[in-house]
Design an enzyme around this catalytic site. Structure first.
Site, PDB file in Angstrom:
ATOM      1  N   GLY A  16      25.897  -7.860 -33.442  1.00 44.12           N
ATOM      2  CA  GLY A  16      26.252  -6.911 -34.483  1.00 44.12           C
ATOM      3  C   GLY A  16      26.546  -5.537 -33.910  1.00 44.12           C
ATOM      4  O   GLY A  16      27.409  -5.371 -33.055  1.00 44.12           O
ATOM      5  N   ASP A  17      25.810  -4.543 -34.422  1.00 45.41           N
ATOM      6  CA  ASP A  17      25.984  -3.174 -33.916  1.00 45.41           C
ATOM      7  C   ASP A  17      24.803  -2.754 -33.055  1.00 45.41           C
ATOM      8  O   ASP A  17      24.421  -1.591 -33.014  1.00 45.41           O
ATOM      9  CB  ASP A  17      26.187  -2.188 -35.074  1.00 45.41           C
ATOM     10  CG  ASP A  17      25.019  -2.196 -36.058  1.00 45.41           C
ATOM     11  OD1 ASP A  17      24.124  -3.056 -35.920  1.00 45.41           O
ATOM     12  OD2 ASP A  17      25.000  -1.338 -36.954  1.00 45.41           O
ATOM     13  N   GLU A  18      24.228  -3.719 -32.345  1.00 47.07           N
ATOM     14  CA  GLU A  18      23.078  -3.461 -31.462  1.00 47.07           C
ATOM     15  C   GLU A  18      23.503  -3.625 -30.007  1.00 47.07           C
ATOM     16  O   GLU A  18      24.185  -4.594 -29.644  1.00 47.07           O
ATOM     17  CB  GLU A  18      21.931  -4.424 -31.777  1.00 47.07           C
ATOM     18  CG  GLU A  18      21.367  -4.254 -33.183  1.00 47.07           C
ATOM     19  CD  GLU A  18      20.325  -5.311 -33.517  1.00 47.07           C
ATOM     20  OE1 GLU A  18      19.545  -5.092 -34.464  1.00 47.07           O
ATOM     21  OE2 GLU A  18      20.302  -6.362 -32.837  1.00 47.07           O
TER      22      GLU A  18
END
Length: 321
Positions: free
Chosen positions: A234-236
């Protein structure tokens, strides 16, 4: 392996009638070929570049010439062994290696036949050696293409397809490798984007993907050459920062947050919550990642609390007459 198979095949040929004029000589050639081929399995070769094995080409050609002298004058039989040599050259060496070996092959092919008084048979070199070279170069081209394809498959198997960063598995494997090597002072950073959803909702998922790619490029350019950056999902993002002390933690958080903010699209600032954990303080990499993840959520909640407190204070100031 090709040398061992060749020597076994030639040795077997001495058992057939009429195929060798000097069976003892051929068997000595087989033994010498097998010993040279077995020497290629020594660990020392693994520390040398592939081109170093080309020193085996002159002995190989010389052995073929000796075999021709003691084993008869059938050009087709020993032509098979030249073919095996060029298959090896093509499969394990760069392109044009077979072409550069052609003059040596021509000499080793024709001289024994001329010495044995068979000049007519030596004319087979006119078409045989070019065939060997073409076979070697075709195999080299195919091996190179196959090598590139395998390298790309390995890269895709260990990288995130969107950003080109290490994926989670490759990231943890790299961290485990550092632990196994006894390296200390490795800081694990777990970075989660703040405000990423509005980018997707406002500008679309293509813009969100482009932002992730841009942030990945900023993070890679921000870290040192020995550090590693991965996309965990994801956005990690995860980072392995080598030789970083606890005193540097604050500067690390500020630097990473600034890199993310700089990559943000105009009018839609994206922030970053960062959690840190030292790899040395945990039994394994996953434990260090969980600790960094927990620290990241603490930082995110603290930032939200500060934001809410600031908003409430601003609202209170506006409502005061």
């Amino acid at each position: 392996m090709i040398g061992l198979l060749s020597s076994a095949f030639v040795l077997a040929s001495t058992l057939a009638p009429g195929l060798a004029t000097d069976r003892t000589g051929v068997r000595w050639v087989c033994l010498t070929t097998a010993l040279l081929a077995a020497a290629m399995f020594l660990p020392a070769w693994g520390r040398l570049p592939a081109r170093a094995t080309l020193v085996m080409v002159p002995p190989g050609l010389a052995l073929i010439a000796v075999h021709n002298t003691v084993g008869g004058d059938d050009p087709y039989r020993y032509g098979v062994f030249f073919l095996l040599l060029f298959v090896w050259l093509g499969a394990h060496h760069p392109r044009w290696t077979s072409l550069s070996a052609a003059p040596l092959a021509l000499v080793a092919y024709t001289v024994p036949l001329l010495l044995l008084g068979h000049p007519a048979a030596a004319w087979t070199a006119v078409y045989a050696v070019p065939v060997f070279v073409v076979v070697g170069e075709v195999i080299a081209a195919r091996s190179r293409a196959l090598g590139r394809a395998n390298a790309e498959l390995r890269r895709l198997a260990h990288t995130d397809p969107l950003t080109g960063l290490l994926d989670r598995r490759a990231f943890t494997t790299s961290a485990e490798r550092l632990r196994a090597g006894g390296e200390t002072g490795v800081l694990v950073a777990f970075l989660d984007l703040d405000g990423f959803k509005p980018v997707n909702d406002t500008l679309g998922h293509a813009a969100g993907d482009a932002l992730l790619q841009r942030i990945a490029a900023y993070l890679v350019s921000d870290v040192r050459s020995g550090d590693l950056v991965g996309r965990l999902g994801g956005d990690e993002f995860g980072l392995l920062l080598r030789g970083t002390s606890a005193a540097d933690a604050g500067a690390v958080v500020q630097r990473l947050s600034a890199a993310v903010l700089e990559a943000s699209p105009p009018g839609l600032p994206v922030g970053a919550s960062v959690g840190l954990a030292h790899l040395d303080d945990h039994p394994d990499v996953e434990a260090a990642l969980r600790a960094a993840d927990t620290a990241m959520y603490r930082a995110k909640r603290a930032a939200q609390a500060r934001s809410e407190a600031g908003a409430a204070a601003a609202a209170g100031e506006r409502s005061t007459p």
